[in-house]
Write a protein that holds these residues in place. Structure first.
Motif, PDB file in Angstrom:
ATOM      1  N   ALA A   1       0.904  -1.091   0.098  1.00  0.00           N
ATOM      2  CA  ALA A   1      -0.020  -0.111   0.227  1.00  0.00           C
ATOM      3  C   ALA A   1       0.905   1.340  -0.051  1.00  0.00           C
ATOM      4  CB  ALA A   1      -1.068   0.136   1.030  1.00  0.00           C
ATOM      5  N   ASP A   2       1.706   1.317  -0.828  1.00  0.00           N
ATOM      6  CA  ASP A   2       2.864   2.380  -1.042  1.00  0.00           C
ATOM      7  C   ASP A   2       2.923   2.864  -2.456  1.00  0.00           C
ATOM      8  OD1 ASP A   2       4.749   4.170  -1.012  1.00  0.00           O
ATOM      9  OD2 ASP A   2       5.928   3.100   0.445  1.00  0.00           O
ATOM     10  N   GLY A   3       2.295   3.853  -2.613  1.00  0.00           N
ATOM     11  CA  GLY A   3       2.405   4.449  -4.068  1.00  0.00           C
ATOM     12  C   GLY A   3       3.540   5.327  -4.383  1.00  0.00           C
TER      13      GLY A   3
ATOM     14  N   PHE B   1       9.053   1.697  -4.662  1.00  0.00           N
ATOM     15  CA  PHE B   1       8.975   0.630  -5.561  1.00  0.00           C
ATOM     16  C   PHE B   1      10.435   0.213  -6.150  1.00  0.00           C
ATOM     17  CE2 PHE B   1       7.840  -1.026  -9.669  1.00  0.00           C
ATOM     18  CZ  PHE B   1       7.432  -2.381  -9.176  1.00  0.00           C
ATOM     19  N   GLN B   2      11.254   1.521  -6.506  1.00  0.00           N
ATOM     20  CA  GLN B   2      12.546   1.292  -6.980  1.00  0.00           C
ATOM     21  C   GLN B   2      13.500   0.625  -6.045  1.00  0.00           C
ATOM     22  OE1 GLN B   2      14.000   3.050  -9.813  1.00  0.00           O
ATOM     23  NE2 GLN B   2      15.514   1.736  -9.554  1.00  0.00           N
ATOM     24  N   LYS B   3      13.445   0.982  -4.697  1.00  0.00           N
ATOM     25  CA  LYS B   3      14.277   0.204  -3.536  1.00  0.00           C
ATOM     26  C   LYS B   3      13.954  -1.467  -3.645  1.00  0.00           C
ATOM     27  CE  LYS B   3      14.693   4.041  -0.610  1.00  0.00           C
ATOM     28  NZ  LYS B   3      14.491   4.771   0.511  1.00  0.00           N
ATOM     29  N   ILE B   4      12.551  -1.862  -3.895  1.00  0.00           N
ATOM     30  CA  ILE B   4      12.149  -3.102  -3.923  1.00  0.00           C
ATOM     31  C   ILE B   4      12.770  -3.776  -5.052  1.00  0.00           C
ATOM     32  CG2 ILE B   4      10.221  -4.702  -4.145  1.00  0.00           C
ATOM     33  CD1 ILE B   4      10.433  -3.571  -1.480  1.00  0.00           C
TER      34      ILE B   4
ATOM     35  N   LEU C   1       8.891   0.302 -13.405  1.00  0.00           N
ATOM     36  CA  LEU C   1       8.316   1.439 -13.080  1.00  0.00           C
ATOM     37  C   LEU C   1       7.298   2.056 -13.644  1.00  0.00           C
ATOM     38  CD1 LEU C   1      11.798   2.989 -11.708  1.00  0.00           C
ATOM     39  CD2 LEU C   1       9.809   2.567 -10.370  1.00  0.00           C
ATOM     40  N   GLU C   2       7.498   2.104 -15.204  1.00  0.00           N
ATOM     41  CA  GLU C   2       6.334   2.625 -15.879  1.00  0.00           C
ATOM     42  C   GLU C   2       4.984   1.950 -15.592  1.00  0.00           C
ATOM     43  OE1 GLU C   2       4.489   5.039 -18.200  1.00  0.00           O
ATOM     44  OE2 GLU C   2       6.622   5.411 -17.735  1.00  0.00           O
TER      45      GLU C   2
END
Length: 124
Positions: free
Chosen positions: A55-57, A62-65, A80-81
């Motif tokens: 639940a993180d926008g 996301f890049q770190k994941i 990412l896109e």
């Protein structure tokens, strides 16, 4: 001073606020591990799973994941896109912040930890 059973055991329970913070942090860590360990193929399923579990926008999170998964930069850019496309749109009137969900800054986390430490010291 609380009675000691041994060198490492105390008879009293941890404060509920402390337990809540620890459980919340451990739950988030568990969700991160689930996402990192999940296969990244097909990409749509991976992205949707990330959005559902964390639940993180924030694209930076996301890049770190993706970095933790060890994906190449070329793979990361397409993911990412796709991530940006799959994010739910914010309700009208919402501010244009970089994150759809409230994620505390490191300064806020540090402040919360200091408050928690003071609380624990007062009770000991």
């Amino acid at each position: 001073m609380p009675e000691l059973l041994s060198c490492s055991q105390v008879l009293r329970k941890a404060p509920a606020s402390y337990t809540k913070i620890v459980v919340k942090g451990m739950t988030r860590a568990e969700m991160i591990l689930k996402v990192v360990m999940a296969p990244h193929e097909p990409p749509v399923v991976f992205v949707d799973n990330y959005i559902k579990l964390l639940a993180d926008g924030n694209p930076e999170t996301f890049q770190k994941i993706l970095d933790m998964k060890g994906l190449k930069r070329s793979e990361q850019s397409s993911m990412l896109e796709l991530f940006r496309q799959r994010l739910p749109t914010p309700p009208s009137g919402a501010d244009g912040g970089s994150s759809l969900f409230s994620t505390p800054t490191p300064e806020q986390e540090s402040s919360r930890i200091r408050k928690l430490e003071k609380l624990i010291k007062k009770r000991l």
